[in-house]
Design a protein around this motif. Structure first.
Motif, PDB file in Angstrom:
ATOM      1  N   GLY A 156      96.626  11.304  89.270  1.00 46.39           N
ATOM      2  CA  GLY A 156      96.346  10.424  91.036  1.00 46.39           C
ATOM      3  C   GLY A 156      96.409   8.669  90.335  1.00 46.39           C
ATOM      4  O   GLY A 156      95.878   8.411  89.412  1.00 46.39           O
ATOM      5  N   LEU A 157      97.321   7.939  90.975  1.00 46.03           N
ATOM      6  CA  LEU A 157      97.209   6.439  91.281  1.00 46.03           C
ATOM      7  C   LEU A 157      96.444   5.944  92.044  1.00 46.03           C
ATOM      8  O   LEU A 157      97.052   6.005  93.623  1.00 46.03           O
ATOM      9  CB  LEU A 157      98.510   6.449  90.872  1.00 46.03           C
ATOM     10  CG  LEU A 157      98.978   4.894  90.217  1.00 46.03           C
ATOM     11  CD1 LEU A 157      98.195   4.642  88.603  1.00 46.03           C
ATOM     12  CD2 LEU A 157     100.371   4.125  90.657  1.00 46.03           C
ATOM     13  N   LYS A 158      95.919   5.057  91.746  1.00 45.63           N
ATOM     14  CA  LYS A 158      95.610   3.835  92.866  1.00 45.63           C
ATOM     15  C   LYS A 158      95.554   3.273  92.695  1.00 45.63           C
ATOM     16  O   LYS A 158      95.363   1.972  91.923  1.00 45.63           O
ATOM     17  CB  LYS A 158      93.799   3.689  93.153  1.00 45.63           C
ATOM     18  CG  LYS A 158      92.713   3.301  93.993  1.00 45.63           C
ATOM     19  CD  LYS A 158      91.589   3.596  94.047  1.00 45.63           C
ATOM     20  CE  LYS A 158      90.690   2.493  92.692  1.00 45.63           C
ATOM     21  NZ  LYS A 158      89.437   2.417  92.859  1.00 45.63           N
ATOM     22  N   ILE A 179      95.730  -2.082  89.815  1.00 47.39           N
ATOM     23  CA  ILE A 179      96.388  -0.294  89.401  1.00 47.39           C
ATOM     24  C   ILE A 179      95.511   0.579  89.324  1.00 47.39           C
ATOM     25  O   ILE A 179      95.104  -0.276  87.437  1.00 47.39           O
ATOM     26  CB  ILE A 179      97.721  -0.789  88.713  1.00 47.39           C
ATOM     27  CG1 ILE A 179      98.707  -1.275  90.255  1.00 47.39           C
ATOM     28  CG2 ILE A 179      98.064   0.407  88.501  1.00 47.39           C
ATOM     29  CD1 ILE A 179      98.975  -0.417  91.069  1.00 47.39           C
ATOM     30  N   GLU A 180      95.286   1.643  88.709  1.00 46.33           N
ATOM     31  CA  GLU A 180      94.153   2.626  87.961  1.00 46.33           C
ATOM     32  C   GLU A 180      94.208   3.557  87.956  1.00 46.33           C
ATOM     33  O   GLU A 180      95.076   4.449  89.195  1.00 46.33           O
ATOM     34  CB  GLU A 180      92.719   2.496  88.398  1.00 46.33           C
ATOM     35  CG  GLU A 180      91.932   3.289  87.411  1.00 46.33           C
ATOM     36  CD  GLU A 180      90.980   3.154  87.997  1.00 46.33           C
ATOM     37  OE1 GLU A 180      89.596   4.010  87.492  1.00 46.33           O
ATOM     38  OE2 GLU A 180      90.012   2.844  88.819  1.00 46.33           O
ATOM     39  N   ASN A 181      95.054   4.483  86.674  1.00 46.27           N
ATOM     40  CA  ASN A 181      94.815   6.056  87.098  1.00 46.27           C
ATOM     41  C   ASN A 181      94.026   7.057  87.741  1.00 46.27           C
ATOM     42  O   ASN A 181      92.816   7.055  86.660  1.00 46.27           O
ATOM     43  CB  ASN A 181      95.633   6.638  85.541  1.00 46.27           C
ATOM     44  CG  ASN A 181      95.606   7.733  85.299  1.00 46.27           C
ATOM     45  OD1 ASN A 181      95.289   8.912  86.435  1.00 46.27           O
ATOM     46  ND2 ASN A 181      96.487   8.406  84.098  1.00 46.27           N
ATOM     47  N   THR A 182      93.689   7.244  88.656  1.00 42.63           N
ATOM     48  CA  THR A 182      92.280   8.240  88.720  1.00 42.63           C
ATOM     49  C   THR A 182      92.761   9.225  89.027  1.00 42.63           C
ATOM     50  O   THR A 182      91.641  10.119  88.718  1.00 42.63           O
ATOM     51  CB  THR A 182      91.990   7.732  90.777  1.00 42.63           C
ATOM     52  OG1 THR A 182      93.613   7.991  91.299  1.00 42.63           O
ATOM     53  CG2 THR A 182      92.058   6.645  90.680  1.00 42.63           C
ATOM     54  N   GLY A 183      93.431  10.221  88.109  1.00 40.15           N
ATOM     55  CA  GLY A 183      93.802  11.330  87.717  1.00 40.15           C
ATOM     56  C   GLY A 183      93.088  11.631  86.708  1.00 40.15           C
ATOM     57  O   GLY A 183      92.330  11.418  86.046  1.00 40.15           O
ATOM     58  N   GLU A 198     102.844   9.865  97.140  1.00 36.90           N
ATOM     59  CA  GLU A 198     102.901   8.912  97.161  1.00 36.90           C
ATOM     60  C   GLU A 198     101.942   8.127  96.802  1.00 36.90           C
ATOM     61  O   GLU A 198     101.079   7.867  96.699  1.00 36.90           O
ATOM     62  CB  GLU A 198     102.401   8.877  98.832  1.00 36.90           C
ATOM     63  CG  GLU A 198     103.052   7.572  99.552  1.00 36.90           C
ATOM     64  CD  GLU A 198     102.512   7.038 101.437  1.00 36.90           C
ATOM     65  OE1 GLU A 198     102.790   6.277 101.567  1.00 36.90           O
ATOM     66  OE2 GLU A 198     102.064   8.218 101.894  1.00 36.90           O
ATOM     67  N   VAL A 199     102.868   6.197  96.819  1.00 39.82           N
ATOM     68  CA  VAL A 199     101.692   5.228  96.594  1.00 39.82           C
ATOM     69  C   VAL A 199     101.558   4.194  97.196  1.00 39.82           C
ATOM     70  O   VAL A 199     102.719   3.750  97.904  1.00 39.82           O
ATOM     71  CB  VAL A 199     102.656   4.768  94.818  1.00 39.82           C
ATOM     72  CG1 VAL A 199     101.611   4.083  94.215  1.00 39.82           C
ATOM     73  CG2 VAL A 199     102.409   5.512  94.090  1.00 39.82           C
ATOM     74  N   GLU A 200     100.095   4.478  97.545  1.00 41.68           N
ATOM     75  CA  GLU A 200      99.707   3.429  98.522  1.00 41.68           C
ATOM     76  C   GLU A 200      98.784   2.974  98.422  1.00 41.68           C
ATOM     77  O   GLU A 200      97.785   2.865  97.268  1.00 41.68           O
ATOM     78  CB  GLU A 200      98.428   4.684  99.524  1.00 41.68           C
ATOM     79  CG  GLU A 200      98.504   4.330 100.443  1.00 41.68           C
ATOM     80  CD  GLU A 200      97.765   4.816 101.794  1.00 41.68           C
ATOM     81  OE1 GLU A 200      97.053   4.125 102.474  1.00 41.68           O
ATOM     82  OE2 GLU A 200      97.106   5.464 101.779  1.00 41.68           O
ATOM     83  N   LEU A 201      99.192   1.374  98.662  1.00 42.12           N
ATOM     84  CA  LEU A 201      98.111   0.125  98.309  1.00 42.12           C
ATOM     85  C   LEU A 201      97.079  -0.489  99.286  1.00 42.12           C
ATOM     86  O   LEU A 201      97.279  -0.289 100.306  1.00 42.12           O
ATOM     87  CB  LEU A 201      99.513  -1.434  98.641  1.00 42.12           C
ATOM     88  CG  LEU A 201      98.850  -2.024  98.198  1.00 42.12           C
ATOM     89  CD1 LEU A 201      97.980  -2.445  96.363  1.00 42.12           C
ATOM     90  CD2 LEU A 201      99.684  -3.074  98.362  1.00 42.12           C
ATOM     91  N   ILE A 202      96.207  -0.049  98.754  1.00 43.82           N
ATOM     92  CA  ILE A 202      94.975  -0.260 100.122  1.00 43.82           C
ATOM     93  C   ILE A 202      93.998  -1.546  99.470  1.00 43.82           C
ATOM     94  O   ILE A 202      95.025  -1.915  98.891  1.00 43.82           O
ATOM     95  CB  ILE A 202      94.127   1.330  99.718  1.00 43.82           C
ATOM     96  CG1 ILE A 202      93.511   0.865  98.432  1.00 43.82           C
ATOM     97  CG2 ILE A 202      94.197   2.269 100.115  1.00 43.82           C
ATOM     98  CD1 ILE A 202      92.404   1.557  97.874  1.00 43.82           C
TER      99      ILE A 202
END
Length: 230
Positions: free
Chosen positions: A47-49, A88-92, A182-186
């Motif tokens: 996961g990537l945020k 950018i953060e690795n949320t996985g 998918e890498v989504e920008l929130i």
């Protein structure tokens, strides 16, 4: 205050009905919150945020002074400048390695804008180093690097000719990473995409409807238990 005297059989039926509804409520809670959390944590391990943290004008000049004030940055004159912070953060639950990047993460700004500066202003852990490269004046490429679980970095961009008053999203994020569809920008400062509130609202309505159903079953069970002859 009224007193209710029930026989032991009636009390047992009430407790039995209440216990059944309680189990249903617990199952509803598990299916609504804990199961998705488990899937995100263990099944969807990668996961990537990417989150837009802030966006503001560096210079705010009153219209009556626009023709009297000259804004310069790096020896160049500009009509307006904006500063944008993105995290950018690795949320996985597993690392994202350099070889997992089929295409690097790339921020793309509007056509008329220009990226004057891009830098990392904060990183966790402190040893995390991510190189940034400005390409084609309006693109910032993050050089692929190892991101362990929980690693995060905040990037700061100085942009010229940035339409801060636009209702559209100010930048786009591209990239392709293994096991991340998918890498989504929130954004935490601007309105999310049009379909996001609908999804959140439908989820809330679903949970609320489930709770109402459980409460209704509880009431019906108690009424039936009371009204049933011993």
């Amino acid at each position: 205050m009224p007193q209710f005297n029930f026989s032991s059989a009636t009390r047992n039926r009430i407790l039995g009905s209440a216990s059944t509804v309680f189990v249903l409520a617990v199952l509803q809670l598990l299916s609504t919150y804990l199961v998705p959390l488990y899937e995100q944590r263990f099944l969807n391990a990668s996961g990537l945020k990417a989150e837009l943290l802030s966006m503001a004008s560096l210079v705010d000049i009153a219209p009556s002074f626009e023709d009297k004030v000259i804004v310069t940055y790096g020896g160049r004159e500009f009509d307006n400048l904006a500063i944008i912070d993105v995290m950018i953060e690795n949320t996985g639950s597993k690392p994202i390695r350099k070889e997992d990047f089929e295409a690097p993460l790339t921020f793309r700004f509007p056509n008329d804008s220009e990226v004057l500066e891009a830098s990392v202003i904060e990183a966790k852990p402190g040893t995390l180093q991510i190189a940034v490269e400005i390409e084609k004046e309006r693109e910032v490429v993050l050089v692929p690097t190892l991101l362990n679980q929980g690693d995060r970095a905040i990037f700061r961009f100085v942009i010229s000719n940035m339409p801060l008053d636009s209702e559209s999203f100010p930048l786009a994020l591209d990239g392709r990473i293994a096991d991340i569809p998918e890498v989504e920008l929130i954004s935490s400062i601007s309105r999310p995409p049009a379909d996001a509130p609908v999804g959140a609202l439908s989820g809330f309505i679903g949970v609320l409807a489930g709770m109402i159903l459980v409460c209704g079953l509880l009431v019906v069970g108690i009424v039936r238990a009371i009204s049933r002859p011993d």
